[in-house]
Write a protein that holds these residues in place. Structure first.
Motif, PDB file in Angstrom:
ATOM      1  N   ALA A 198       7.978  11.265  -3.300  1.00  0.00           N
ATOM      2  CA  ALA A 198       7.103   9.906  -3.769  1.00  0.00           C
ATOM      3  C   ALA A 198       7.249  10.147  -5.701  1.00  0.00           C
ATOM      4  N   ILE A 199       7.880  11.322  -6.370  1.00  0.00           N
ATOM      5  CA  ILE A 199       7.588  10.829  -7.814  1.00  0.00           C
ATOM      6  C   ILE A 199       8.810   9.798  -8.259  1.00  0.00           C
ATOM      7  N   LEU A 200      10.165  10.583  -7.184  1.00  0.00           N
ATOM      8  CA  LEU A 200      11.147   9.447  -7.024  1.00  0.00           C
ATOM      9  C   LEU A 200      11.314   8.032  -7.489  1.00  0.00           C
ATOM     10  N   ALA A 201      10.806   7.795  -5.730  1.00  0.00           N
ATOM     11  CA  ALA A 201       9.767   6.485  -5.698  1.00  0.00           C
ATOM     12  C   ALA A 201       9.015   5.643  -7.013  1.00  0.00           C
ATOM     13  N   LEU A 202       7.915   6.358  -7.420  1.00  0.00           N
ATOM     14  CA  LEU A 202       7.291   5.909  -8.078  1.00  0.00           C
ATOM     15  C   LEU A 202       8.423   5.928  -9.433  1.00  0.00           C
ATOM     16  N   GLY A 250      19.400   6.910  -6.592  1.00  0.00           N
ATOM     17  CA  GLY A 250      17.997   5.928  -6.067  1.00  0.00           C
ATOM     18  C   GLY A 250      17.112   5.106  -7.307  1.00  0.00           C
ATOM     19  N   ALA A 251      16.492   6.266  -7.973  1.00  0.00           N
ATOM     20  CA  ALA A 251      16.125   6.167  -8.877  1.00  0.00           C
ATOM     21  C   ALA A 251      16.243   5.510 -10.270  1.00  0.00           C
ATOM     22  N   GLN A 252      18.106   5.714 -10.494  1.00  0.00           N
ATOM     23  CA  GLN A 252      18.144   5.357 -11.785  1.00  0.00           C
ATOM     24  C   GLN A 252      18.123   6.303 -12.368  1.00  0.00           C
ATOM     25  N   ARG A 253      17.618   7.443 -12.654  1.00  0.00           N
ATOM     26  CA  ARG A 253      17.630   8.587 -13.144  1.00  0.00           C
ATOM     27  C   ARG A 253      18.612   9.501 -14.054  1.00  0.00           C
ATOM     28  N   ALA A 254      19.892   9.153 -14.496  1.00  0.00           N
ATOM     29  CA  ALA A 254      20.695  10.242 -15.254  1.00  0.00           C
ATOM     30  C   ALA A 254      20.654  11.096 -15.538  1.00  0.00           C
ATOM     31  N   ALA A 288       0.945  -1.346   0.137  1.00  0.00           N
ATOM     32  CA  ALA A 288       0.373  -0.201   0.374  1.00  0.00           C
ATOM     33  C   ALA A 288       0.712   1.272   0.225  1.00  0.00           C
ATOM     34  N   GLY A 289       0.533   1.739  -0.210  1.00  0.00           N
ATOM     35  CA  GLY A 289       1.011   3.296  -0.486  1.00  0.00           C
ATOM     36  C   GLY A 289       2.311   3.208  -1.959  1.00  0.00           C
ATOM     37  N   LEU A 290       2.907   4.554  -1.969  1.00  0.00           N
ATOM     38  CA  LEU A 290       4.326   4.709  -2.653  1.00  0.00           C
ATOM     39  C   LEU A 290       5.620   3.831  -2.082  1.00  0.00           C
ATOM     40  N   ASP A 291       5.627   4.362  -1.063  1.00  0.00           N
ATOM     41  CA  ASP A 291       6.797   3.534  -0.522  1.00  0.00           C
ATOM     42  C   ASP A 291       7.160   1.984  -0.252  1.00  0.00           C
ATOM     43  N   ALA A 292       6.199   0.907  -0.262  1.00  0.00           N
ATOM     44  CA  ALA A 292       6.495  -0.091  -0.813  1.00  0.00           C
ATOM     45  C   ALA A 292       5.470  -0.802  -1.852  1.00  0.00           C
ATOM     46  N   ILE A 293       5.481  -0.018  -3.229  1.00  0.00           N
ATOM     47  CA  ILE A 293       5.388   0.119  -4.166  1.00  0.00           C
ATOM     48  C   ILE A 293       6.273  -0.681  -5.051  1.00  0.00           C
ATOM     49  N   THR A 294       7.295  -1.051  -4.646  1.00  0.00           N
ATOM     50  CA  THR A 294       8.566  -1.524  -5.727  1.00  0.00           C
ATOM     51  C   THR A 294       7.916  -3.011  -5.336  1.00  0.00           C
ATOM     52  N   LEU A 319       2.249   5.117 -15.720  1.00  0.00           N
ATOM     53  CA  LEU A 319       2.332   6.292 -15.672  1.00  0.00           C
ATOM     54  C   LEU A 319       1.738   6.333 -17.156  1.00  0.00           C
ATOM     55  N   ASP A 320       1.460   6.174 -18.725  1.00  0.00           N
ATOM     56  CA  ASP A 320       0.642   6.766 -19.377  1.00  0.00           C
ATOM     57  C   ASP A 320       1.993   7.880 -20.505  1.00  0.00           C
ATOM     58  N   GLY A 321       3.658   6.723 -20.200  1.00  0.00           N
ATOM     59  CA  GLY A 321       4.599   7.769 -21.163  1.00  0.00           C
ATOM     60  C   GLY A 321       5.064   8.498 -20.241  1.00  0.00           C
ATOM     61  N   ARG A 322       4.391   9.277 -19.085  1.00  0.00           N
ATOM     62  CA  ARG A 322       4.683  10.510 -18.273  1.00  0.00           C
ATOM     63  C   ARG A 322       5.545  10.983 -17.410  1.00  0.00           C
ATOM     64  N   GLU A 323       6.649   9.879 -17.730  1.00  0.00           N
ATOM     65  CA  GLU A 323       7.663   9.547 -17.173  1.00  0.00           C
ATOM     66  C   GLU A 323       9.131  10.925 -17.005  1.00  0.00           C
ATOM     67  N   ASP A 324       8.747  11.752 -17.925  1.00  0.00           N
ATOM     68  CA  ASP A 324       9.598  12.658 -18.615  1.00  0.00           C
ATOM     69  C   ASP A 324       9.543  13.980 -17.699  1.00  0.00           C
ATOM     70  N   GLN A 325       7.786  14.079 -17.770  1.00  0.00           N
ATOM     71  CA  GLN A 325       6.540  15.376 -17.025  1.00  0.00           C
ATOM     72  C   GLN A 325       7.120  14.927 -15.848  1.00  0.00           C
ATOM     73  N   LEU A 326       6.885  13.850 -14.648  1.00  0.00           N
ATOM     74  CA  LEU A 326       7.021  13.708 -13.870  1.00  0.00           C
ATOM     75  C   LEU A 326       8.379  14.376 -13.103  1.00  0.00           C
ATOM     76  N   ALA A 327       9.781  13.383 -14.416  1.00  0.00           N
ATOM     77  CA  ALA A 327      10.719  13.879 -13.619  1.00  0.00           C
ATOM     78  C   ALA A 327      10.946  15.386 -13.528  1.00  0.00           C
ATOM     79  N   GLN A 328      10.177  16.586 -14.271  1.00  0.00           N
ATOM     80  CA  GLN A 328      10.547  17.916 -14.276  1.00  0.00           C
ATOM     81  C   GLN A 328       9.965  18.134 -12.952  1.00  0.00           C
ATOM     82  N   GLU A 329       8.615  17.039 -12.942  1.00  0.00           N
ATOM     83  CA  GLU A 329       7.479  17.645 -11.717  1.00  0.00           C
ATOM     84  C   GLU A 329       8.380  17.993 -10.867  1.00  0.00           C
ATOM     85  N   TYR A 330       9.355  16.661 -10.530  1.00  0.00           N
ATOM     86  CA  TYR A 330      10.354  16.632  -8.794  1.00  0.00           C
ATOM     87  C   TYR A 330      11.536  17.870  -9.417  1.00  0.00           C
TER      88      TYR A 330
END
Length: 778
Positions: free
Chosen positions: A369-373, A470-474, A307-313, A400-411
Motif C-alpha cells: 500500500a505504501i508503494l502504491a501510494l 512499479g512504484a518508480q522509486r530507483a 475507493a482505497g489504495l488499490d484504485a488511487i491511481t 503527503l506533506d512531503g513525506r515520500e522519503d519517510q514513507l519509503a523508509q517505512e516500506y
C-alpha cells in the motif's frame, strides 16, 4: 581612516601593476620610459573624463534648481487665482437681491418633480414586482433547457432594490407611519431577492453541466451579474468612505463659506437620499462555492470509483480530465482577472491532498500500500506536468506533506523485516535438513543436486523488487537491494559456519555423523550458483531500465549480491576438497617414507580421486566443477612439496625416478577432467622439486635462480630442506651451497614479492616470505 585605507589600496594597486609591467631588472633600463609615457597618457585621459563628468553633474544640478524656482512661482500664481475666484463668488451673491428665495424655489421645484416620479414608480412597483417574480418562476421551471436570461432578471430586480433604497431614504428616520407603510409595501422584495440568490447559486453549482451542454452563455450571464454586484459593492464602499471623510473634514474646519455649503447641499439633493445598501460579496461567495463544488466532485469520485489504495491511481486521470475540461469549456467564460484556471487547479489539488492525507495516515499500511501510494504521487505530478504543463512547485501544499522519503523508509523497514522473517524460516528448514541428511538431495533434470532454496529465496526478493520498480522509486530499489545484501551476508555466515561444523565432524569422527555430506555440500554449492544467476539476471534486466544516476549503484549492489553467494559456493567447494584430502591424508603423510619407496601409494589416491571426481562431474555445477578440479590438482601438487618438511630422505636417481613416474600417471588422470595446459602448469612445481633433487652441486645455484625467475615466492627454507635431505651432498659442501644461496637471496622481502604470488605461496609448511603466520622453523 577611510582616506588612509583608500591611499593604501591605491598604493597596493600601483605596486601590483608596476610588478606586472616590470618583471625583470633589465626592464628598468629598457621599459621604464615607455611605461612612464603610457601612464602619463592614461592619466590625461582619466582627468579629461573626470572633468567632463563633473561639468555634466553641475549642469544637472543647476537645471534642477531652476525647475524648483519655476515650480514655486507657478504654485503661488495658482493660489492667487483660486483666492480671486472665491472672492468673485462671494461678491456675485450680493448682486442677486433675492438669492435665498430663488434657491428655495429651485429646491421646491426639484422636490416636486422627484415626488411626482416616486408617485409614478410607486404605482408601477407592484406590476414590476409581479413581472420579476414570474420571470424567476419561469427561469426555475425551464432551468434544464437553459431558456432564461439572468441579466434581464437581475436588471429588473436591481431596479426594484434601487427604488426601495431611495424610497426608504426619503422617508427619514422620524416618520414612523411612512416607514411602516413602506415596509409593508416592500416586504415581499427581500424574499424575492433571497429566492433569486438561491437560483443564482444553483446556476453556479451547475457550471459543469451548463458548459458540457454548450450553454456557456448562461455562465457568462452569471459572471456579469456577479461583476455588476461587485461594482455596486465597490460604489457602496466608496460612498461610505466619502461620507466618513466629509464628516471628518467638517469637524476639522467649521468655517466653510456659505457658497460652498449651498453647493454641497444642492449636490446632495440632486443625488437624493438613499438607504445604505447591503454589501453582497458575490465574487467571494462564487469562489467559495467553486471550492465546495470541486471538493464534492473529488470526494464523490474517490468514494464511488477509486475507493482505497488499490484504485488511487484512477484519481490522476480524473483530475487531469476535469482540469482539461475546465481549461477548454469553463475558463473561457470567466474574465481574465479571475485567473479561474489557477483557482480550479488549487481547489482540485487541495481536495486530492486532503484525501491522500486521510489514506496515508492509516496505522495499518502494508508495504504494498505504501508503494502504491508513492507510485501514485509520482504519476500524479508527472501527469500534471506533461498533460497540463503544471510544474510540481506550483502545486501547494505538497502531496503527503512531503513525506515520500519517510514513507519509503517505512516500506523499506517493513519489507526487510518480512524478508528477514522469511529467510529465517527458510534457513531453519534448510539447515535442519542439511545437518540431518535423512534423504538424498533433490536431483534436477540436468543431474545436478539442488535444494530449490534459491527459488523460494528470490521469489520474495523479486516480489519486492517488482513492486518497487512499479512504484518508480530507483533510490528505494537500491536501498532495498543493499538491505537484502545484509540479510544475505547473515545467511552466508550461517552456511559457512554450518559447513565448518559438519566438515569437522566428518573429518574427526566420520563414524558418528550422518552420511551424504558430500552430496548435500554439492547441492548447497549448486544452489548458490543458481542464486548468482538469478541476481545477475536482475542486475542486467532491471539495471538497464534505471536512470544513469541510479544504474551504477544498483548494478554494484547486485554484483555484491553475486559475490556473497559465490563466496558460499567457494566455501562449499573448499569443504569438498578438504573432505577429499582428509581421506587421502594417510597416503600424503607417507610421501618420501620407506612405504612410499617400496609400495605404489599413488594408485589408491587416483582411485579415490576418480570416485569423487565422477560424482563431482555428474552432480556439481560445471563452473564449480572446474574450480574444484583446479583446487584438487593444486592440493595434490602441494602435498608433494609440503611433505618435504617431514623426516624424509631423498635418494639421487631413485626419488626422481619415482616422482617422474607418479607425475606421469597423475598428469594422465587429471587431463581426463581438465585442460592439459592447466594440468602441466600446476604440476610444474613437482618438476621443480625433481630438478632440485637431481641437480649437480655445481648447477644448484643456477637451477635455484632459474626457478626464482618463474616463481619469485619460492621459499628459501624449502630449498634448504630439499638440499639438506639429499643423500649425495656432504656437510661442508651443503654448507657452502646454502651460504651462497642465502647471500644471493638477501634482497627478497615480503613486500617485493606480495604482487608475485604463485602456487608456492599456498604451502602449509612453508609460509610465504613476509607472512605473519609462524611456521615450523620458529
Amino acid at each position: 581612516l577611510n582616506d588612509s585605507v583608500s591611499d593604501a589600496a591605491v598604493k597596493q594597486y600601483a605596486i601590483e601593476r608596476l610588478s606586472k609591467l616590470l618583471r625583470h631588472p633589465d626592464d628598468l633600463v629598457y621599459k621604464a620610459d615607455d611605461v612612464r609615457r603610457k601612464l602619463a597618457q592614461e592619466k590625461l585621459l582619466i582627468d579629461a573624463q573626470l572633468s567632463t563628468d563633473v561639468r555634466r553633474q553641475f549642469d544637472d544640478v543647476q537645471e534642477g534648481i531652476e525647475l524648483l524656482y519655476s515650480t514655486r512661482g507657478q504654485i503661488n500664481r495658482v493660489k492667487t487665482d483660486m483666492q480671486q475666484v472665491d472672492r468673485l463668488c462671494n461678491q456675485a451673491q450680493s448682486y442677486l437681491t433675492n438669492f435665498d428665495r430663488i434657491q428655495k424655489i429651485s429646491i421646491a421645484n426639484r422636490n416636486f418633480v422627484r415626488a411626482n416620479e416616486f408617485y409614478l414608480q410607486f404605482n408601477e412597483f407592484h406590476e414590476q414586482y409581479t413581472l420579476v417574480r414570474q420571470m424567476l418562476a419561469d427561469a426555475q421551471t425551464h432551468f434544464e433547457h437553459g431558456d432564461f436570461n439572468l441579466l434581464r432578471l437581475h436588471y429588473f430586480l436591481h431596479k426594484l432594490e434601487d427604488f426601495r433604497s431611495r424610497a426608504l431614504g426619503f422617508t427619514g428616520v422620524n416618520d414612523a407611519d411612512s416607514a411602516q407603510t413602506l415596509q409593508q409595501m416592500f416586504g415581499g422584495l427581500d424574499a424575492l431577492v433571497a429566492e433569486f440568490e438561491a437560483f443564482l447559486w444553483h446556476v453556479a453549482n451547475s457550471i459543469y453541466d451548463l458548459s458540457l451542454r454548450g450553454r456557456a452563455n448562461v455562465v457568462v450571464q452569471l459572471l456579469k451579474v456577479v461583476e455588476a454586484e461587485e461594482a455596486a459593492d465597490r460604489a457602496q464602499e466608496r460612498e461610505r468612505e466619502g461620507a466618513g471623510l466629509a464628516r471628518r473634514q467638517s469637524a476639522i474646519s467649521s468655517t466653510s463659506s456659505a457658497a460652498s455649503a449651498s453647493a454641497a447641499a444642492a449636490a446632495a439633493l440632486a443625488r437624493g437620499p438613499r438607504k445604505e445598501r447591503r454589501v453582497k460579496h458575490y465574487r467571494q461567495k462564487l469562489l467559495e462555492l467553486i471550492q465546495s463544488m470541486v471538493a464534492r466532485r473529488v470526494d464523490d469520485f474517490i468514494a464511488n470509483e477509486a475507493a482505497g489504495l488499490d484504485a488511487i491511481t484512477e484519481v490522476t486521470g480524473f483530475v487531469v480530465d476535469e482540469l482539461t475540461f475546465v481549461a477548454e469549456a469553463v475558463a473561457p467564460a470567466f474574465p481574465p482577472s479571475y485567473f479561474i484556471f489557477d483557482v480550479f487547479v488549487d481547489e482540485y489539488h487541495r481536495a486530492v491532498v486532503r484525501n491522500a492525507d486521510a489514506l496515508s495516515s492509516a496505522d495499518d499500511l502494508e508495504g504494498g500500500a505504501i508503494l502504491a501510494l508513492l507510485r501514485w504521487v509520482r504519476e500524479y505530478y508527472t501527469a500534471m506536468r506533461k498533460e497540463l504543463s503544471i510544474p510540481r512547485d506550483r502545486l501547494r501544499p505538497p502531496l503527503l506533506d512531503g513525506r515520500e522519503d519517510q514513507l519509503a523508509q517505512e516500506y523499506l523497514d517493513i519489507a526487510v523485516r518480512k524478508i528477514r522473517e522469511w529467510v529465517a524460516n527458510l534457513m531453519r528448514t534448510e539447515t535442519a535438513s542439511f545437518a540431518a541428511r535423512q534423504d538424498a538431495p533433490t536431483m534436477a533434470e540436468d543431474g545436478l543436486y539442488v535444494t530449490n532454496a534459491s527459488v523460494f529465496l528470490f521469489e520474495i526478493v523479486n516480489q519486492n523488487i517488482d513492486v518497487v520498480i512499479g512504484a518508480q522509486r530507483a533510490k528505494l530499489l537500491c536501498d532495498l537491494v543493499a538491505e537484502c545484501n545484509k540479510v544475505f551476508q547473515d545467511l552466508a555466515k550461517q552456511w559457512r559456519d554450518l559447513l565448518e561444523v559438519e566438515k569437522a565432524k566428518q573429518i574427526d569422527t566420520p563414524d558418528t555423523v550422518a552420511e551424504g555430506l558430500v552430496d548435500y555440500t554439492m547441492s548447497l554449492a549448486n544452489e548458490q550458483i543458481r542464486s548468482v544467476v538469478q541476481a545477475e539476471t536482475i542486475r542486467d534486466e532491471t539495471g538497464d531500465r534505471l536512470s544513469r544516476s541510479h544504474q551504477e549503484r544498483f548494478k554494484a549492489e547486485l554484483s555484491q549480491t553475486m559475490d556473497i553467494f559465490m563466496n558460499v559456493a567457494e566455501a562449499a567447494t573448499q569443504t569438498l576438497a578438504d573432505i577429499v584430502f582428509s581421506d587421502l591424508r594417510p597416503i600424503t603423510s607417507a610421501l618420501y617414507t620407506v612405504d612410499w619407496y617400496q609400495d605404489d601409494l599413488l594408485q589408491p589416491v587416483i582411485e579415490t580421486l576418480m570416485d569423487y571426481c565422477q560424482d563431482f562431474h555428474d552432480h556439481l555445477d560445471k563452473y564449480l566443477y572446474k574450480r574444484l578440479m583446479q583446487d584438487l590438482l593444486s592440493r595434490f601438487a602441494l602435498s608433494y612439496i609440503d611433505a618435504v618438511a617431514a623426516k624424509v630422505k631423498f635418494y639421487k636417481g631413485k626419488t626422481s625416478e619415482k616422482l617422474n613416474l607418479e607425475l606421469h600417471r597423475a598428469t594422465k588422470f587429471f587431463k581426463q577432467h581438465m585442460d592439459a595446459g592447466a594440468v602441466a602448469e600446476t604440476l610444474n612445481v613437482v618438476r621443480i622439486l625433481i630438478s632440485l633433487i637431481d641437480s649437480t652441486p655445481t648447477m644448484i645455484f643456477l637451477e635455484f635462480f632459474s626457478v626464482k625467475k618463474q616463481y619469485p615466492d619460492l621459499p628459501l627454507q624449502l630449498v634448504e630442506d630439499i638440499l639438506s635431505k639429499r643423500d649425495d651432498l656432504e656437510k661442508q659442501q651443503l654448507k657452502s651451497i646454502l651460504e651462497s644461496l642465502r647471500q644471493k637471496s638477501k634482497g627478497d622481502t615480503g613486500s617485493s614479492l606480495a604482487k608475485q604470488r604463485t602456487l608456492f605461496s599456498k604451502l602449509k609448511n612453508y609460509p610465504p616470505l613476509g607472512s605473519t603466520t609462524p611456521g615450523r622453523f620458529f
